[in-house]
Write a protein that holds these residues in place. Structure first.
Motif, PDB file in Angstrom:
ATOM      1  N   UNK A  60      58.713 -11.667 -36.086  1.00 25.35           N
ATOM      2  CA  UNK A  60      60.428 -11.897 -35.480  1.00 25.35           C
ATOM      3  C   UNK A  60      59.399 -12.756 -34.186  1.00 25.35           C
ATOM      4  N   UNK A  61      60.004 -14.059 -34.536  1.00 24.03           N
ATOM      5  CA  UNK A  61      59.526 -14.858 -32.631  1.00 24.03           C
ATOM      6  C   UNK A  61      61.870 -15.089 -32.591  1.00 24.03           C
ATOM      7  N   UNK A  74      64.952 -22.843 -39.907  1.00 25.07           N
ATOM      8  CA  UNK A  74      66.284 -22.479 -40.767  1.00 25.07           C
ATOM      9  C   UNK A  74      65.120 -21.949 -41.693  1.00 25.07           C
ATOM     10  N   UNK A  75      66.279 -20.479 -42.314  1.00 25.41           N
ATOM     11  CA  UNK A  75      65.811 -20.414 -43.582  1.00 25.41           C
ATOM     12  C   UNK A  75      65.087 -21.399 -44.352  1.00 25.41           C
ATOM     13  N   UNK A  76      63.553 -20.852 -45.293  1.00 24.62           N
ATOM     14  CA  UNK A  76      63.203 -21.099 -46.184  1.00 24.62           C
ATOM     15  C   UNK A  76      61.805 -22.036 -45.547  1.00 24.62           C
ATOM     16  N   UNK A 127      60.066 -18.123 -43.261  1.00 24.98           N
ATOM     17  CA  UNK A 127      61.860 -17.472 -42.221  1.00 24.98           C
ATOM     18  C   UNK A 127      62.804 -17.128 -44.033  1.00 24.98           C
ATOM     19  N   UNK A 128      63.153 -15.905 -43.276  1.00 25.88           N
ATOM     20  CA  UNK A 128      64.298 -15.466 -44.652  1.00 25.88           C
ATOM     21  C   UNK A 128      65.066 -15.567 -44.115  1.00 25.88           C
ATOM     22  N   UNK A 143      55.561 -12.897 -43.790  1.00 26.67           N
ATOM     23  CA  UNK A 143      54.582 -13.506 -43.664  1.00 26.67           C
ATOM     24  C   UNK A 143      53.752 -13.668 -44.894  1.00 26.67           C
ATOM     25  N   UNK A 144      53.066 -14.828 -44.841  1.00 27.34           N
ATOM     26  CA  UNK A 144      52.399 -15.641 -46.298  1.00 27.34           C
ATOM     27  C   UNK A 144      50.919 -15.622 -45.879  1.00 27.34           C
ATOM     28  N   UNK A 145      50.680 -15.494 -44.693  1.00 29.80           N
ATOM     29  CA  UNK A 145      49.361 -15.331 -44.052  1.00 29.80           C
ATOM     30  C   UNK A 145      49.060 -14.152 -42.858  1.00 29.80           C
ATOM     31  N   UNK A 146      47.725 -14.286 -43.075  1.00 29.44           N
ATOM     32  CA  UNK A 146      47.558 -14.110 -42.153  1.00 29.44           C
ATOM     33  C   UNK A 146      46.001 -13.833 -41.491  1.00 29.44           C
TER      34      UNK A 146
END
Length: 167
Positions: A60-61, A74-76, A127-128, A143-146
């Motif tokens: 979250x930010x 925005x979402x997506x 963003x979901x 999260x998709x990458x870290x």
């Protein structure tokens, strides 16, 4: 809860400066939130960043509605989070609205998302959900990458940058 605590919590006249100073007593790491829009990189310094869930991995930010970054999320859409090292204070200042003349930040890219090169950690999140909260919006991202590396983090405490004491 005792009556004194209830009275303090119910007081709607909290002074914003006192609130900011009190919240500043919590030491945080420093991040730069980034996104790409119209082939330009946009970034802002933020310390209102946290993990939300391990399964699924969510972060979250919190972004002020008056910030330019707010209109770009925005979402997506995706945002990047770069956790800065103590050597990157100049980048924190640059992205906090005090641009450093002549500074050309270096970025690495993942999934079309810019990240600050040489940061201690990188996160890319899609963003979901977005939740208005007062004068900010809470952008929850999956999260998709870290990735991370060893190093010493840049800290922020009571309006000042700081470093970890030697351990």
């Amino acid at each position: 809860m005792n009556n004194h605590a209830a009275a303090v919590l119910a007081d709607p006249a909290i002074d914003p400066r006192l609130f900011r100073a009190t919240m500043g007593c919590f030491a945080t790491g420093v991040t730069v939130i980034t996104t790409a829009h119209d082939e330009l990189v946009h970034g802002m310094t933020a310390n209102a960043f946290l993990s939300v869930s391990l399964d699924p991995p969510l972060v979250l930010v919190s972004i002020g509605r008056a910030a330019k970054m707010h209109s770009l999320l925005a979402p997506g859409r995706r945002y990047g989070v770069s956790k800065l090292s103590e050597e990157q204070e100049h980048l924190s200042r640059h992205f906090s609205g005090k641009p450093v003349a002549g500074l050309q930040p270096h970025f690495v890219w993942h999934a079309g998302t810019p990240l600050i090169a040489d940061a201690l950690a990188h996160v890319v999140a899609r963003i979901i959900d977005a939740h208005p909260a007062g004068d900010h919006t809470l952008f929850i991202g999956q999260v998709e990458y870290l990735a991370y590396r060893d190093g010493r983090p840049l800290l922020f405490y009571r309006g000042q940058y700081g470093k970890l004491a030697a351990v």
